[in-house]
Motif scaffolding. Structure first.
Motif, PDB file in Angstrom:
ATOM      1  N   GLY A 113       0.783  -1.063  -0.020  1.00 36.24           N
ATOM      2  CA  GLY A 113       0.055  -0.019  -0.032  1.00 36.24           C
ATOM      3  C   GLY A 113       0.983   1.197  -0.124  1.00 36.24           C
ATOM      4  O   GLY A 113       2.014   1.254   0.375  1.00 36.24           O
ATOM      5  N   PHE A 114       0.190   2.316  -0.402  1.00 35.85           N
ATOM      6  CA  PHE A 114       0.666   3.660  -0.170  1.00 35.85           C
ATOM      7  C   PHE A 114      -0.144   4.804  -0.646  1.00 35.85           C
ATOM      8  O   PHE A 114      -1.146   4.652  -1.005  1.00 35.85           O
ATOM      9  N   VAL A 115       0.313   5.972  -0.179  1.00 34.19           N
ATOM     10  CA  VAL A 115      -0.708   6.900  -0.413  1.00 34.19           C
ATOM     11  C   VAL A 115      -0.186   7.636  -1.648  1.00 34.19           C
ATOM     12  O   VAL A 115       1.190   8.192  -1.672  1.00 34.19           O
ATOM     13  N   HIS A 116      -0.939   7.895  -2.439  1.00 34.83           N
ATOM     14  CA  HIS A 116      -0.649   8.789  -3.669  1.00 34.83           C
ATOM     15  C   HIS A 116      -1.294  10.232  -3.657  1.00 34.83           C
ATOM     16  O   HIS A 116      -2.327  10.422  -3.525  1.00 34.83           O
ATOM     17  N   LYS A 117      -0.514  11.268  -3.875  1.00 31.68           N
ATOM     18  CA  LYS A 117      -0.805  12.839  -3.622  1.00 31.68           C
ATOM     19  C   LYS A 117      -1.796  13.242  -2.536  1.00 31.68           C
ATOM     20  O   LYS A 117      -2.417  14.026  -2.670  1.00 31.68           O
ATOM     21  N   GLU A 166      -1.280   3.186   6.241  1.00 34.50           N
ATOM     22  CA  GLU A 166      -1.586   4.170   5.111  1.00 34.50           C
ATOM     23  C   GLU A 166      -2.523   5.113   5.786  1.00 34.50           C
ATOM     24  O   GLU A 166      -2.171   6.386   5.434  1.00 34.50           O
ATOM     25  N   LEU A 167      -3.608   4.985   6.192  1.00 34.27           N
ATOM     26  CA  LEU A 167      -4.419   6.087   6.964  1.00 34.27           C
ATOM     27  C   LEU A 167      -3.486   6.894   7.899  1.00 34.27           C
ATOM     28  O   LEU A 167      -3.569   8.074   8.118  1.00 34.27           O
ATOM     29  N   LEU A 196      -1.544   9.768   6.463  1.00 34.81           N
ATOM     30  CA  LEU A 196      -2.650  10.806   6.272  1.00 34.81           C
ATOM     31  C   LEU A 196      -2.761  11.622   7.647  1.00 34.81           C
ATOM     32  O   LEU A 196      -2.639  12.600   7.702  1.00 34.81           O
ATOM     33  N   LYS A 197      -3.217  10.840   8.573  1.00 36.85           N
ATOM     34  CA  LYS A 197      -3.654  11.489   9.726  1.00 36.85           C
ATOM     35  C   LYS A 197      -2.301  12.166  10.468  1.00 36.85           C
ATOM     36  O   LYS A 197      -2.638  13.229  11.155  1.00 36.85           O
ATOM     37  N   LEU A 198      -1.137  11.634  10.004  1.00 37.47           N
ATOM     38  CA  LEU A 198      -0.067  12.207  10.942  1.00 37.47           C
ATOM     39  C   LEU A 198       0.586  13.367   9.967  1.00 37.47           C
ATOM     40  O   LEU A 198       1.848  13.831  10.420  1.00 37.47           O
ATOM     41  N   ALA A 201       3.126   2.549  14.384  1.00 42.31           N
ATOM     42  CA  ALA A 201       2.653   2.566  15.776  1.00 42.31           C
ATOM     43  C   ALA A 201       1.022   3.022  15.815  1.00 42.31           C
ATOM     44  O   ALA A 201       0.398   2.523  16.503  1.00 42.31           O
ATOM     45  N   PHE A 202       0.791   3.933  14.764  1.00 43.13           N
ATOM     46  CA  PHE A 202      -0.711   4.523  14.626  1.00 43.13           C
ATOM     47  C   PHE A 202      -1.399   3.203  14.217  1.00 43.13           C
ATOM     48  O   PHE A 202      -2.614   3.027  14.918  1.00 43.13           O
ATOM     49  N   ALA A 203      -1.026   2.442  13.528  1.00 43.87           N
ATOM     50  CA  ALA A 203      -1.788   1.203  13.017  1.00 43.87           C
ATOM     51  C   ALA A 203      -2.128   0.213  14.144  1.00 43.87           C
ATOM     52  O   ALA A 203      -3.112  -0.272  14.252  1.00 43.87           O
TER      53      ALA A 203
END
Length: 152
Positions: free
Chosen positions: A25-29, A54-55, A58-60, A104-106
């Motif tokens: 997984g990855f975050v795109h843009k 991956e969330l 974004l959240k961090l 750690a978030f996950a």
């Protein structure tokens, strides 16, 4: 994905895409969370971890932190060569910390959902100890950090 987004609400304007890709997984843009179709072969807890990781990026606000670092390096350097050197010397450490923070978030999200966080560590156990690369800590380091986060 639904179970994860009940635990970690999806930010506005963010959506998922499932693709046949070589990474989990990855975050795109900053707007699209790309998840590999191969996650279907993982346990539900492991899928939860990857999506929550991956969330977590974004959240961090990891994308913004990295962009800020690069911007500061460019603006504080006298020339392109200096900017490149500064970026090269600091980006790996920032990226590694972002990965560990997203892990750690996950893990926190997994524990809140009543899932066994050791399932996440097993993803990295299966890769062997390995070594750090330019963007990610070694699999062994990540497995140990996940187990430590699960205890705290």
């Amino acid at each position: 994905m639904e179970r994860v987004t009940r635990q970690v609400p999806l930010p506005p304007g963010v959506h998922f895409e499932v693709l046949d890709c070589p990474v989990d997984g990855f975050v795109h843009k900053g707007r699209t969370i790309v998840i590999s179709a191969r996650l279907a072969r993982m346990s539900p807890a492991q899928r939860f971890f990857i999506i929550a990781h991956e969330l977590g990026h974004l959240k961090l606000q990891h994308h913004a932190a990295i962009l800020s670092f690069v911007s500061r390096a460019v603006s504080s350097s006298p020339d392109e060569s200096g900017a490149r050197a500064l970026i090269a010397s600091g980006l790996a450490a920032i990226s590694h910390q972002a990965e560990l923070d997203a892990d750690a978030f996950a893990v926190r999200a997994m524990l809140d959902a009543g899932l066994d966080a050791d399932e996440a560590a097993r993803i990295f156990d299966g890769m062997g100890e390995g070594s750090d690369n330019g963007t990610h800590p070694s699999p062994g380091r990540r497995a140990r950090a996940i187990r430590s986060a699960a205890l705290n």
